[in-house]
Design a protein around this motif. Structure first.
Motif: not given
Lengths: 348, 91, 213
Positions: C157-169, C184-197
């Motif tokens: 979940g903290h990988q998702k938090d990073l995406e949120k915090e980056l947006k917030k900032a 971790v999977t490519g599916r997870w990366a896409a779900k949380i909005g990370a650029d790559a897996y």
């Protein structure tokens, strides 16, 4: 032409043509054969895999008579992880009576031998009580987890810090030192649990910290087997090959780094291990047919040379099972059926 | 556990036998055929008759360590905790 | 144009972490009046690619990987010295760490070694790292990519938090993000909005180079 519904290694659904299915099966076995320097699956075996993937059912199974032993590791930890708040003896009873487990393992939530050492006398009565109220074969188990012996978690310099500074010999010396300490801890805990009546000792996720992990496990097994010839020791691996963090570490004159399951099992046998649990990792970007064909190629090579029972690791991210918390039954059942029917393994 | 998997596992653990040999060993000791080992209906009856532990703990049937006492005799295997129990209880 | 023999020798020098040979090849190539970038792209970079591949197959081990990386660093310095300033490429900068609550760092350490071997500037900020710390460090070192690793499903979940915090900032577009780790999977990366897996260490090199462009 029929369309086959399957998944990627991350669980995402995927449809394939029959031609694509066979191409992935061939590519998977070829990848394993090249990496492990082992035989690829035969045309008949690939055809059998093709048939398994073509079955139009969600759940598939083996033909009657081909059933194998079904075991669970770390169940007393996992049941708490999913929020079922029962104590560990209740957990064992649930696995025995409700899940129908053929063997079970009592373990502590801090699943490494190092932290078990100071609390071993508190673990023993739990095992002794559990043994009174269950009849399933009961292991006590933990991970060798050699990462816990280096700074900041342990006394020895961290090789991951020494290595980038170019201190390769220092890093190797540190790995060597961790082996000595880990062997003492594993043997200490195993002796105690054997004295309390455990049916077996499980060394789980062996190799997670590289070849030092594997060496410590082999050494501990060797000591325990010499001391208690009747003891059952299971060695379950962490990955498909032994990560070379040290590079030159040996046991009985054999270099450990880079060994694949068919080589690992021979050392396990030599150390006196009773049951070997090999692992093949799932690639999340490849299809389930690719992963299964690849995993079976490794496992078949291992089963073919083994003289001890082989209990293949099947679960999240290993044994061609998808990387999902609760993997889909279509994948798990196909992988299980294929493993049992092609590899002639002894348990899952 | 619903049929005879735990018994086959015990033989693998105690004797290091691979699956076919372990199944044959258990079948012989229980006087059943190998194919019957995986039949939960037959095996429930066999387990109940031999008092070697079963899923449903009916009144009076052997449970826990009691079942393992019988199991040790039926399978002719040493069971560590049974031996420890005997030592501690001076049996 | 690099001849086939030189390419073979350059690749071998990197795989065998033969520093003297690698330097000799580089100097000879430059002294002959060639563009030093060519020996890098046609010889040494494929060489380090081979190192990554062999590591992934269990044929080459971490000490060898680290030594090859060291040789790569030295020839890179020689190649850069010979390049006109306008041709000098700024190496990609990566901030990497294991997320909060997770102390597992063996896999991350291997990724760091391979990224460095491939000429990237890597700031390894350790394990059990707060989400805010990833962002602070990325801003401080002007990173191109933030990489997060996690071994546990309980800390993903903290990988998702990073995406949120980056947006917030308001910094989400400033950095590329890449995620990795056992669950971790490519599916997870896409779900949380990370650029790559990244599937493994070698894949992280490929994906980060793609992200940097």
């Amino acid at each position: 032409m029929a369309t086959i519904l399957t998944r990627y290694g991350d669980g995402t659904m995927l449809t394939m043509s029959e031609k694509e299915l066979m191409q992935d099966l061939e590519a998977g076995t070829q990848d394993a054969a090249e990496r492990g320097n082992i035989p690829a699956l035969s045309k008949e075996e690939l055809a059998h895999l093709f048939d398994i993937f073509s079955l139009p059912y969600n759940f598939v199974s083996v033909e009657p008579g081909n059933e194998v032993v079904l075991t669970y590791d770390a169940g007393t930890l996992k049941i708490r992880r999913v929020g079922v708040n029962v104590d560990r003896i209740q957990a064992l009873q649930i696995y025995e009576k409700i899940m129908g487990a053929d063997t079970m393992e009592l373990c502590h939530v801090d699943y490494s031998f190092k932290p078990i050492k100071p609390i071993v006398t508190m673990e023993q009565p739990i095992l002794e009580q559990a043994l009174l109220s269950t009849h399933v074969p009961l292991f006590y188990g933990a991970m060798p987890n050699l990462g816990t012996y280096t700074q900041p978690d342990g006394p020895f310099p961290n090789p991951s810090e020494l290595m980038p500074m170019g201190d390769i010999e220092g890093a190797r010396a540190s790995y060597d030192a961790t082996v000595e300490e880990a062997v003492k801890d594993i043997v200490y805990a195993a002796r105690a649990m054997h004295a309390s009546g455990a049916d077996g000792i499980n060394l789980d996720t062996v190799g997670a910290a590289g070849e030092a992990d594997f060496k410590a496990s082999l050494m501990a097994a060797d000591i325990l087997k010499k001391e208690f010839p009747e003891i059952c020791i299971e060695l379950g691996m962490a990955g498909e090959f032994i990560l070379g963090m040290h590079g030159e570490m040996e046991w009985e004159g054999i270099r450990l780094a880079g060994m694949y399951p068919h080589e690992q099992v021979k050392l396990a046998e030599k150390a006196g291990v009773t049951i070997f649990g090999p692992v093949v990792n799932t690639n999340t970007s490849e299809s389930s047919p690719w992963n299964l064909s690849r995993a079976i190629t490794f496992m078949k090579a291992c089963c073919d040379v083994a003289t001890i029972p082989i209990h293949v690791n099947m679960g999240m991210g290993v044994g061609a099972v998808t990387v999902n918390d609760h993997p889909p039954v279509d994948v798990v059942s196909r992988a299980s059926k294929a493993m049992v029917e092609i590899c002639r393994l002894d348990g899952l | 556990m619903r049929a005879a998997g735990d018994l086959v596992a015990r033989v693998q653990m105690a004797r290091g036998m691979r699956i076919a040999e372990a199944k044959a060993y258990v079948a012989e000791k229980l006087s059943v055929s190998v194919s019957e080992l995986t039949d939960p209906v037959i095996m429930t009856e066999v387990r109940q008759d031999l008092q070697i532990g079963q899923i449903m703990p009916l009144p009076g049937c052997a449970k826990g360590i009691e079942a393992k006492f019988r199991l040790s005799e039926v399978l002719e295997l040493d069971i560590n905790c049974v031996n420890r129990f005997k030592d501690r209880t001076a049996i | 144009m690099v001849d086939e023999q030189t390419i073979k020798e350059a690749i071998k020098a990197i795989v065998d972490h033969d520093e003297a040979k690698a330097i000799e090849i580089t100097k000879k190539f430059i002294e002959a009046g060639n563009n030093s970038l060519e020996i890098m792209t046609e010889g040494f970079i494929p060489g380090i690619g081979e190192v990554g591949d062999q590591f992934g197959r269990g044929l080459l081990f971490l000490p060898g990987l680290v030594q090859s990386a060291d040789v790569m660093k030295k020839v890179t310095a020689l190649v850069n010295e010979a390049l006109p300033e306008k041709q000098l490429e700024k190496p990609g900068v990566v901030v990497i760490g294991t997320v909060k609550g997770d102390i597992h760092d063996i896999g991350k350490g291997i990724v760091v070694a391979l990224l460095r071997a491939n000429g990237l500037v890597v700031h390894d900020i350790g394990r059990d790292v707060d989400t805010e710390k990833f962002i602070e460090e990325a801003v401080k070192v002007e990173a191109d990519v933030i990489g997060t690793s996690t071994l546990l499903t309980t800390t993903m979940g903290h990988q998702k938090d990073l995406e949120k915090e980056l947006k917030k900032a308001g910094l989400r577009d400033k950095f590329k993000t890449i995620v990795g780790g056992a669950p971790v999977t490519g599916r997870w990366a896409a779900k949380i909005g990370a650029d790559a897996y990244a599937e493994d260490a070698q894949d992280s090199v490929v994906k980060i180079k793609e992200l940097i462009g």
